[in-house]
Motif scaffolding. Sequence first.
Motif, PDB file in Angstrom:
ATOM      1  N   LEU A  29       5.246 -11.464  13.333  1.00 22.95           N
ATOM      2  CA  LEU A  29       5.202 -12.004  15.070  1.00 22.95           C
ATOM      3  C   LEU A  29       7.068 -11.160  14.796  1.00 22.95           C
ATOM      4  N   GLU A  30       7.221 -12.161  14.418  1.00 23.89           N
ATOM      5  CA  GLU A  30       8.965 -12.742  13.981  1.00 23.89           C
ATOM      6  C   GLU A  30       9.971 -11.090  14.347  1.00 23.89           C
ATOM      7  N   PHE A  71       3.816 -15.885  11.855  1.00 23.59           N
ATOM      8  CA  PHE A  71       4.443 -15.907  12.886  1.00 23.59           C
ATOM      9  C   PHE A  71       5.608 -14.647  12.040  1.00 23.59           C
ATOM     10  N   ARG A 106      12.940 -17.315  22.757  1.00 25.97           N
ATOM     11  CA  ARG A 106      11.653 -16.841  21.826  1.00 25.97           C
ATOM     12  C   ARG A 106      10.798 -17.519  20.788  1.00 25.97           C
ATOM     13  N   VAL A 157       7.206 -16.013  20.770  1.00 26.81           N
ATOM     14  CA  VAL A 157       6.641 -16.033  19.496  1.00 26.81           C
ATOM     15  C   VAL A 157       5.108 -16.274  19.445  1.00 26.81           C
ATOM     16  N   MET A 205       8.868  -8.691  16.999  1.00 24.12           N
ATOM     17  CA  MET A 205       9.477  -8.826  18.131  1.00 24.12           C
ATOM     18  C   MET A 205      10.248  -9.233  18.601  1.00 24.12           C
TER      19      MET A 205
END
Length: 386
Positions: free
Chosen positions: A314-315, A311, A294, A298, A318
Amino acid sequence: MAPQQEGETETANSYSTGNDGQGVGFKSKVTVVGSGNWGSVAAKLIASNTLKLNSFHDEVRMWVFEETLQTGEKLTDVINKTNENVKYLPGIKLGKNVLADPDLDNAVKDANMLVFVTPHQFMEGICKRLVGKVRGDVEAISLIKGMEVKMEGPCMISNLISEQLGINCSVLMGANIANEIAVEKFSEATVGYRDNREIAEQWVKLFSTPYFMVTPVQDVEGVELCGTLKNIVAIAAGFVDGLDMGNNTKAAIMRIGLREMKAFSKLLFSSVRDSTFFESCGVADVITTCLGGRNRKVAEAFARNGGKRSFDELEAEMLQGQKLQGVSTAREVYEVLSHRGWLQLFPLFTTVHEICTGRLPPSAIVEYSEKEPRLSLLEDSTRYTK
Ligand SMILES: NC(=O)c1ccc[n+]([C@@H]2O[C@H](COP(=O)([O-])OP(=O)(O)OC[C@H]3O[C@@H](n4cnc5c(N)ncnc54)[C@H](O)[C@@H]3O)[C@@H](O)[C@H]2O)c1
Ligand SMILES: O=P(O)(O)OC[C@H](O)CO
């Protein structure tokens, strides 16, 4: 017991399976603290073994950080009704002997074997809540890849657990992408133990299956630092993928990353063994995490967006509630490096943090200039190895 020698490994099959001095008929009770992606798979692995092994109670409790699903139902209720963690491990039956419990105190109170497996940032709070709540004879193991940085310096999660709860804590790390183990694809793992081989033997027994082969090594710090630091290397590998730099560059990142992992671990703990880096927790975890993890995924998206989306954003988008460990670990390691004046010695770790915080562009991961080497692909390989 004679200490394990450098380079010596033990196979999971080399142990007897006694009752560990608890008396004939004693059955260990296991609680898993955590129920994310890996936490759920760990509960499944353990539950398949407690059913088969007489020295364990069948039931495995799994503490759930309670949340309400979009359907309005509580996650714990759904896990207990369907035998599936529909949010963090959908489509996989955990075993009917897994009992989800949202009450942390209740989940741990009868256990004499505690398996900690939450994202590392939550462990300090969890440990505070558990002070005085666990049995005096409890043994713990941490599957958590991460560390804390305190005023006094870095603190491994197993150490946090040991110190705050006054209990012994081993670790289990390895090339273990949870979704692959969930569908019973073959994997290896490494148990790191301090000095009690019988305890390590218990953990090996609890986790081992024909598709999950566990090897114990007497090097808690080495095993745990491998699991922790590889997440920074995975972020670097993701940047390389996001920049379409190809396999040779990614292999270079893995090699340099592994070398920094070893150098950093040995600077922190002189007891760390070279051989640990050749176990599943070392080189194998670097490879799998840089291919399919993961953190890599990312970080690739971060680089493809030119570092313009954070981040955190996006975390959330996603991973649907799952957590990255690499970005915070890069920050924590950076704090240690700058405090100790070691930044120049660890160009990859340093650069990853500076990219994550927007101080450098993703392309800096492999920039090399004569004046200011960022990632020194050409550096003298003896510089920080003993
Ligand atoms: N997923 C994998 O493939 C994998 C494999 C090996 C090791 N690990 C490591 O295992 C550890 C746990 O990862 P995971 O994959 O099980 O978790 P995850 O990232 O899938 O899930 C996040 C978990 O955190 C919980 N949570 C959210 N907020 C919380 C809070 N405030 N307090 C306590 N818990 C909270 C969620 O309920 C959920 O259970 C990490 O250190 C990870 O690096 C993961
Ligand atoms: O998905 P990641 O990047 O958290 O990595 C998962 C495991 O640690 C791989 O062993």
